[in-house]
Design an enzyme around this catalytic site. Structure first.
Site, PDB file in Angstrom:
ATOM      1  N   HIS A 160       0.782  -1.090  -0.111  1.00 28.98           N
ATOM      2  CA  HIS A 160       0.057  -0.026   0.024  1.00 28.98           C
ATOM      3  C   HIS A 160       0.817   1.216  -0.098  1.00 28.98           C
ATOM      4  CE1 HIS A 160       0.440   0.946   4.156  1.00 28.98           C
ATOM      5  NE2 HIS A 160       0.541  -0.364   4.541  1.00 28.98           N
TER       6      HIS A 160
ATOM      7  N   GLU B 103      -4.779   1.537   2.799  1.00 29.04           N
ATOM      8  CA  GLU B 103      -4.814   0.215   3.804  1.00 29.04           C
ATOM      9  C   GLU B 103      -5.086   0.772   5.279  1.00 29.04           C
ATOM     10  OE1 GLU B 103      -3.153  -2.714   6.427  1.00 29.04           O
ATOM     11  OE2 GLU B 103      -2.203  -0.866   6.124  1.00 29.04           O
ATOM     12  N   GLU B 104      -4.117   1.955   5.636  1.00 29.07           N
ATOM     13  CA  GLU B 104      -4.138   2.453   6.881  1.00 29.07           C
ATOM     14  C   GLU B 104      -5.480   2.845   7.314  1.00 29.07           C
ATOM     15  OE1 GLU B 104      -1.960   1.446   8.740  1.00 29.07           O
ATOM     16  OE2 GLU B 104      -0.106   1.441   7.430  1.00 29.07           O
TER      17      GLU B 104
END
Length: 876
Positions: free
Chosen positions: A162, A209-210
């Site tokens: 990512h 993603e985070e």
């Protein structure tokens, strides 16, 4: 063999004789664990004139993303810059691919590029809490390499990393480094004239993603080629949710790339083909069991596409950086080289004619039935069936060797003791030593944590906990022997062999592959017993050669396992919050590993008199006390192992007030003292810090929900300083309801809730209602409940909405809903927005001052995350 009596060496002389083994074997294992390849700088191999993996190139990509662009939190301008950079890199790949095909006419190679953009929502349950995510206009960059045929694209392997970074981190290792690894693998594959993939590779550079895996969910549910891949390789490090409130610093900076999760037999076998495999079935079973609360995009691929895969990441010494410390300069040379070479080898295998991809696509995958371990530089891989046969055979051989080498007790010991009775007593003694080791370590943990208030004193060094809890565990193990009286040395020795092999068989019968660790440690014990029978007379002490042979495998295997376990658990247990038993977890890990590494210490102490045993316990008790005294004076944190502090400057839209919220997630002492100091320096004079209850109704921290459950928060009133009075509050966050209709007959209200947030990111709302239907999923709770919805959108997107049908409470004619809302100023995140601090308003002025004060006050041992937030309450 002579029957002449043998001269007995004392404990000191015997230990000195064995000392080289106890030094060299762990040192060898340590070097094996942290061994890394030499980093390569050249792009082209001078011997072959072919492209090769270059760590320098990987780090250049990582450095550009993490330092030139910087903090790429989803929704920020930097996040958009990262997206644009990746699109440009993908277009370069397409051009390189076209050039490569023109250079080798007839080469079967095609490169396709997609820049996916989309909106959606998904449910993300975690930590026993329901959470709903919605996202708008998020992006993915997808590159597919194939032979250009439909058949070649049918069964692909997906490789994922990512581009975004977490709050607030420059994100070099997590996850710019794997992005560089993927780009470098593409360069080498495309640039190798002879490489033609039989099966396609899909490189997914996901962009959120985070923010809880939004972009991988977007790809899995909306991309046209998502259904074409049969397995995946995730290079995103395990976002250990116990390690970090917002998945920061979940990757490592030293040591080898570790296979920490594999979901199928086929993928474990594929991984065994890489040049430097590293991993164990223990790590795989720990992560898949859920004991460690961790997560990656792995979840989305399994949930929506039901495919198998591997999670690979560098996790060694993962706590060497936190938030701001995730920089390229903190990545050890060789780390990127190791991950990239293994990834490239995997891709070569999975795209070859020997690939398991067709089998995975047609027959599906089978759950792991494979034991794998790192053992003396080898990567052992064998099936559960083979394991059961080997372990059972080892157990039977241990029983036979125990019976064959048994002699009647000497006159000095109790007469008339049967073989079975004596061995049963031996099992009791050995088990007692294990329990004693755990008790000794836990007593010290209680004293350090509860009595002395000096928990986490070991945090700043991976191996420090061994020096604190190792002596305590050994003291407890030896003290337990005082309860059982004398037992023959040989009985204790053989009991360990039988007991370990039996437990190995028993655990494997339940298909728990981790039992193989006991098989590996006990494997040399039977040969050691036989060697002893050849070197000694009946009734003699056990030969020191037998001890040396029996200890080699536990020392080497145990040290390597301990390095891997401590690499993961020391940072984890230091990050799990005040309520978690961090001190006790580490104490038990040290006790268990110690018992595994030196199992023969118990027969060795029974080699000597009761008086020597008592002296050993007294001496070790003194060493334990000295160790406790030393660690009690030791600070858990330093400039490279910092205490994380979370700071929110909250501007309340409803009350027009501003507050400072400070919280810590570490189970470390003295946070209250720091909070008091902050209040004295930055709060209104005379107002003390106020501890907050962290529950589902504390909306001040909802931008981090549900990770906020790990926080210990304080709330301070803030003075409106003169230098801040000319800076207007920015209340660019509104909640409204449109298309609202009430059906009195049905007792329902239908409406659309709209959140408008120009300049505000990571908005979150929370409300209490009985939702009958909404646009998030088909299964809202059938009750009046608390609901949390969080948003992540691309830079510049300033609105999102959700359709709702709610049930009216008895007597309620309007169905109005009270909504708590909060978001982060895109320009008010320190230090990520340091370069734009003038645009961050009051918050950034405060953060700059507070950051400077903290650096001076704590001598660099605190790493603070500063977020400028706005929030309020509205009834819609």
């Amino acid at each position: 063999m002579s029957n002449a009596p043998r001269t007995r060496w004392g404990p000191v002389r015997s230990l000195l004789c064995l000392a080289p083994l106890f030094v060299l074997a762990p040192y060898y294992a340590y070097r094996q664990h942290y061994a890394l390849p030499e980093p390569i700088t050249e792009l082209i191999n001078p011997s072959t004139s072919l492209p090769q993996i270059s760590e320098a190139q990987i780090l250049a990509h990582a450095k550009y993303l993490s330092e030139d662009i910087g903090y790429r939190t989803v929704g920020t301008a930097e996040h958009a810059l990262g997206d644009a950079w990746m699109v440009a890199q993908a277009e370069k790949v397409r051009a390189q691919c076209d050039d490569a095909v023109r250079a080798v006419p007839g080469r079967k190679l095609e490169c396709e590029v997609w820049h996916q953009r989309g909106s959606g929502h998904h449910r993300f349950d975690m930590m026993g809490r329901r959470l709903y995510k919605t996202y708008v206009d998020l992006t993915n960059i997808v590159v597919r390499l194939s032979d250009g045929t439909d058949a070649g694209k049918e069964h692909a392997v997906l490789v994922n990393s990512h581009l975004d970074s977490t709050l607030p981190s420059p994100g070099a290792a997590d996850d710019a480094l794997p992005v560089g690894v993927m780009l470098e693998c593409i360069r080498v594959l495309v640039g190798t004239p002879t490489w033609e993939p039989k099966h396609a590779i899909v490189f997914l550079f996901n962009n959120a993603e985070e923010s809880l895996q939004d972009a991988s969910q977007l790809f899995s549910t909306q991309h046209p080629i998502a259904h074409t891949y049969a397995c995946y390789i995730s290079l995103c490090p395990p976002c250990a949710l116990l390690l970090t409130v917002s998945c920061d610093a979940a990757a490592g900076t030293t040591g080898p790339e570790l296979l920490f999760q594999a979901t199928s037999e086929q993928m474990i076998k594929a991984y065994s083909k890489v040049p430097r495999p590293y991993g164990s079935v223990i790590a795989n079973e720990i992560f898949t069991s859920g004991i460690i609360l961790s997560d990656t995009d792995f979840r989305q691929f399994e949930l929506y596409l039901n495919v198998t895969g591997l999670d690979m990441a560098i996790v060694g010494n993962s706590y060497l950086y936190h938030m701001r410390k995730d920089l390229v300069e903190n990545i050890e040379p060789g780390v990127a080289q190791h991950m990239a070479e293994n990834t490239l080898a995997l891709l070569h295998h999975l795209t070859s004619s020997e690939s398991p991809l067709p089998e995975l696509a047609s027959a599906g995958y089978s759950k792991p039935q494979t034991v794998f371990f790192q053992y003396f530089g080898m990567f052992l891989v064998y099936s559960f069936t083979t394991a059961k046969i080997m372990y059972a055979t080892s157990f039977i051989l241990a029983l036979i060797a125990t019976r064959v080498t048994y002699v009647d007790p000497s006159p000095a010991l109790k007469k008339g003791t049967s073989f079975v009775g004596e061995q049963a007593r031996g099992f009791l003694v050995v088990t007692g030593s294990f329990v004693g080791a755990a008790v000794g370590a836990n007593v010290v943990a209680f004293l350090m944590d509860t009595v002395l208030g000096r928990s986490l004193s070991w945090f700043s060094s991976i191996f420090a906990c061994i020096f604190l809890y190792g002596p305590a565990a050994l003291t407890g193990a030896l003290a337990s022997q005082l309860l059982f009286g004398r037992i023959r040395e040989k009985t204790a020795f053989t009991s360990i062999a039988v007991l370990q092999t039996f437990i190995a068989v028993l655990t494997q019968m339940f298909n728990i592959g981790s039992g193989g660790a006991l098989f590996l440690s006990s494997a040399p014990l039977v040969p050691a017993m036989l060697l002893n029978s050849m070197l000694t007379n009946p009734g003699d002490d056990i030969s020191l050669w037998a001890y040396a042979l029996g200890q080699i495998s536990p020392l080497v295997t145990g040290t390597m396992l301990s390095c891997a376990v401590l690499d993961v658990f020391v940072p984890l247990t230091g990050r799990i919050g005040e309520e978690a038993p961090a001190e006790y977890m580490i104490a038990n890990i040290v006790a268990v590993n110690g018992a595994y590494i030196v199992p023969l210490v118990i027969p060795f102490v029974h080699r000597f008199s009761h008086r020597i045993l008592v002296r050993a316990v007294i001496l070790l008790s003194m060493v334990t006390g000295i160790s406790m005294a030393f660690f009690a004076m030791r600070s858990p944190f330093d400039d490279m192992h910092q205490k994380r502090l979370f700071v929110i400057h909250m501007e309340n839209i409803t009350s027009q007030e501003q507050h400072l919220h400070v919280a810590a997630a570490d189970a470390a002492p003295r946070f209250h003292d720091l909070a008091v100091s902050i209040a004295k320096e930055f709060s209104i004079p005379g107002v003390t810090s106020e501890t907050q209850v962290m529950d589902d109704w504390n909306s001040d921290w909802d931008t981090m929900y549900p990770f906020s459950a790990f926080l210990t928060p304080y709330k301070f009133d803030l003075p409106l300083r003169a230098e801040h009075q000319d800076i207007p509050l920015k209340h660019d966050l509104t909640i409204s309801a449109v298309n609202s209709t009430v059906d009195a007959a049905a007792g329902t209200r239908t409406f659309t809730l709209i959140v408008t947030h120009p300049g505000i990111i990571w908005t979150a709302i929370a409300f209490d209602a009985h939702v009958i239907k909404w646009g998030l999923d088909d299964n809202p709770p059938d009750e009046h409940a608390r609901h949390h919805i969080k948003e992540a959108s691309f830079y510049g997107v300033d609105q999102w909405s959700v359709d709702l049908v709610t049930k009216l409470a008895p007597g309620d004619e309007t169905g109005e809903v009270k909504v708590n809302y909060v978001g982060i100023h895109e320009k008010a995140m320190w230090p990520g927005k340091r370069a734009e601090k003038e645009q961050g308003g009051r918050a950034m002025k405060l953060f700059e001052e507070m950051d400077t004060w903290l650096e001076k006050e704590t001598k660099g041992s605190v790493d603070a995350m500063f977020l400028g937030c706005v929030g309020g309450v509205d009834v819609v």
